[in-house]
Design an enzyme around this catalytic site. Structure first.
Site, mmCIF file in Angstrom:
data_model
loop_
_atom_site.group_PDB
_atom_site.id
_atom_site.type_symbol
_atom_site.label_atom_id
_atom_site.label_comp_id
_atom_site.label_asym_id
_atom_site.label_seq_id
_atom_site.Cartn_x
_atom_site.Cartn_y
_atom_site.Cartn_z
ATOM 1 C CE LYS A 37 -1.956 88.440 -17.705
ATOM 2 N NZ LYS A 37 -2.695 86.763 -17.553
ATOM 3 N NE ARG B 11 2.775 85.674 -21.474
ATOM 4 C CZ ARG B 11 1.518 86.109 -21.818
ATOM 5 N NH1 ARG B 11 1.420 87.478 -22.187
ATOM 6 N NH2 ARG B 11 0.498 85.390 -22.087
ATOM 7 N NE ARG C 286 -9.267 83.527 -22.395
ATOM 8 C CZ ARG C 286 -7.943 83.854 -21.798
ATOM 9 N NH1 ARG C 286 -7.935 85.042 -21.253
ATOM 10 N NH2 ARG C 286 -7.036 82.880 -22.072
ATOM 11 N NE ARG D 284 -6.468 83.497 -26.297
ATOM 12 C CZ ARG D 284 -5.731 84.194 -25.132
ATOM 13 N NH1 ARG D 284 -6.091 85.095 -24.436
ATOM 14 N NH2 ARG D 284 -4.453 83.661 -25.099
ATOM 15 N NE ARG E 204 -2.161 80.564 -23.209
ATOM 16 C CZ ARG E 204 -3.053 80.753 -23.070
ATOM 17 N NH1 ARG E 204 -4.138 80.062 -23.394
ATOM 18 N NH2 ARG E 204 -3.672 81.993 -22.500
HETATM 19 P P1 ADP Z 1 -6.095 86.786 -18.672
HETATM 20 O O1 ADP Z 1 -6.243 88.228 -19.376
HETATM 21 O O2 ADP Z 1 -5.369 87.052 -17.252
HETATM 22 O O3 ADP Z 1 -5.751 85.651 -19.449
HETATM 23 P P2 ADP Z 1 -8.982 87.129 -18.555
HETATM 24 O O4 ADP Z 1 -9.584 88.489 -18.005
HETATM 25 O O5 ADP Z 1 -9.134 86.905 -20.320
HETATM 26 O O6 ADP Z 1 -7.518 86.507 -18.056
HETATM 27 O O7 ADP Z 1 -9.919 86.241 -17.986
HETATM 28 C C1 ADP Z 1 -9.988 84.762 -18.193
HETATM 29 C C2 ADP Z 1 -11.412 84.321 -18.206
HETATM 30 O O8 ADP Z 1 -11.883 84.457 -16.865
HETATM 31 C C3 ADP Z 1 -12.613 85.055 -18.921
HETATM 32 O O9 ADP Z 1 -13.550 84.291 -19.599
HETATM 33 C C4 ADP Z 1 -13.140 86.066 -18.082
HETATM 34 O O10 ADP Z 1 -14.515 86.333 -18.222
HETATM 35 C C5 ADP Z 1 -13.177 85.251 -16.595
HETATM 36 N N1 ADP Z 1 -12.869 85.999 -15.363
HETATM 37 C C6 ADP Z 1 -11.810 87.175 -15.321
HETATM 38 N N2 ADP Z 1 -11.996 87.648 -14.089
HETATM 39 C C7 ADP Z 1 -12.812 86.638 -13.290
HETATM 40 C C8 ADP Z 1 -13.260 86.736 -11.879
HETATM 41 N N3 ADP Z 1 -12.739 87.479 -11.002
HETATM 42 N N4 ADP Z 1 -14.141 85.792 -11.725
HETATM 43 C C9 ADP Z 1 -14.362 84.802 -12.577
HETATM 44 N N5 ADP Z 1 -14.253 84.680 -13.935
HETATM 45 C C10 ADP Z 1 -13.231 85.789 -14.176
HETATM 46 P P1 AMP Z 2 -2.239 86.448 -23.980
HETATM 47 O O1 AMP Z 2 -3.421 86.892 -24.747
HETATM 48 O O2 AMP Z 2 -1.523 87.223 -23.055
HETATM 49 O O3 AMP Z 2 -2.851 85.304 -23.001
HETATM 50 O O4 AMP Z 2 -1.087 85.788 -24.927
HETATM 51 C C1 AMP Z 2 -1.444 84.857 -25.816
HETATM 52 C C2 AMP Z 2 -0.142 84.342 -26.574
HETATM 53 O O5 AMP Z 2 0.634 85.429 -27.082
HETATM 54 C C3 AMP Z 2 0.784 83.869 -25.447
HETATM 55 O O6 AMP Z 2 0.722 82.640 -25.200
HETATM 56 C C4 AMP Z 2 2.144 84.094 -26.255
HETATM 57 O O7 AMP Z 2 2.359 82.928 -27.210
HETATM 58 C C5 AMP Z 2 2.013 85.412 -26.930
HETATM 59 N N1 AMP Z 2 2.443 86.361 -26.212
HETATM 60 C C6 AMP Z 2 1.851 87.463 -25.571
HETATM 61 N N2 AMP Z 2 2.393 88.365 -24.960
HETATM 62 C C7 AMP Z 2 3.622 87.947 -24.913
HETATM 63 C C8 AMP Z 2 4.899 88.340 -24.361
HETATM 64 N N3 AMP Z 2 4.830 89.414 -23.685
HETATM 65 N N4 AMP Z 2 6.094 87.563 -24.928
HETATM 66 C C9 AMP Z 2 5.848 86.434 -25.622
HETATM 67 N N5 AMP Z 2 4.895 86.119 -26.081
HETATM 68 C C10 AMP Z 2 3.663 86.641 -25.712
#
Ligand code: ADP
Ligand code: AMP
Length: 217
Positions: free
Chosen positions: A15, A91, A130, A163, A174
């Protein structure tokens, strides 16, 4: 009229990666609830302290705190010209209802909800590798999209970090929380005719082009 796009999907689906690209392409603001919480933690605000205790455990931050934070960000007209791409919010159904109300106050609505999916093993592999930049949260993956220089952001030169909540045990929690609390939003937005299913297990560029194609409609 402003455009609001909600990106839905489990942790690690891509995302944030897609939201940043879409925001650049569409010139909409990128609002990431996770980034906003991490910013608050870094700045040691009261909200940051409260949010951290939930984030470290892989749980959701309570709705009231989260909704108030997003309301403030959305109401900032300067940083929200023309609408926004919401990444990680809503969420829970209560957050989705609050969002409808909030946007209604500005005469806006959620226009489209791309739902990016991937299997659990892939989510674990992606979150496990990541790396984020300290400056603005640019996203890398040690295997799938490594930076040119290890540990340094290609874009702003800041340090890359992993992270705390990307540890495997916390990611597994999660994902469970996602299924229990966020999955109902798939039906919520499907019933409202806004859901667009996107296969997240494709190269980043392919996911982007499917998203852009679907959003044109
Ligand atoms: P989210 O925001 O849904 O948690 P991220 O965009 O941070 O996910 O992506 C999670 C990890 O996967 C990151 O390290 C990113 O570089 C990698 N990633 C994202 N999209 C792809 C893809 N299409 N193919 C391979 N790796 C990806
Ligand atoms: P994310 O960066 O989206 O993976 O979010 C990291 C963490 O932030 C999550 O595991 C939650 O603890 C908190 N968080 C992010 N967005 C929300 C949301 N919309 N509602 C509640 N907690 C959230």
């Amino acid at each position: 009229m402003s455009t609001y796009i909600v990106l839905l999907g489990p942790p690690g689906a891509g995302k944030g990666t897609q939201a940043k690209i879409l925001a650049d392409t569409t010139k909409l603001a990128h609002i990431s609830s996770g980034d906003l919480f991490r910013e608050n933690i870094q700045n040691q605000t009261e909200l940051g302290k409260q949010a951290k205790s939930y984030m470290d455990k892989g749980e959701l931050v309570p709705d009231d705190l989260t909704i108030a934070m997003i309301r403030e960000r959305i109401s900032c007209a300067e940083c929200n010209k023309g609408g926004a791409i919401l990444d990680g919010f809503p969420r829970t159904p209560a957050q989705a209802d609050a969002l409808e109300k909030m946007l209604g106050e500005y005469g806006g609505q959620v226009n489209a909800v791309p739902y990016v999916t991937a299997a659990e093993s892939i989510l674990i592999e992606r979150t496990g590798g990541r790396w984020l930049c300290r400056e603005t949260g640019h996203v890398y993956h040690e295997k799938f999209s490594p930076p040119k220089q290890t540990g340094v952001c290609d874009i702003d030169g800041s340090e890359l970090y992993q992270r705390d909540d990307d540890k495997k045990e916390t990611v597994t929690k999660r994902i469970r929380v996602y299924f229990e609390q966020t999955m109902p939003l798939v039906e919520y937005y499907r019933q409202r005719g806004r859901l667009i299913e996107i296969n997240g297990v494709q190269p980043v560029e392919q996911v982007t082009s499917e998203l852009l194609e679907a959003l044109k409609k």
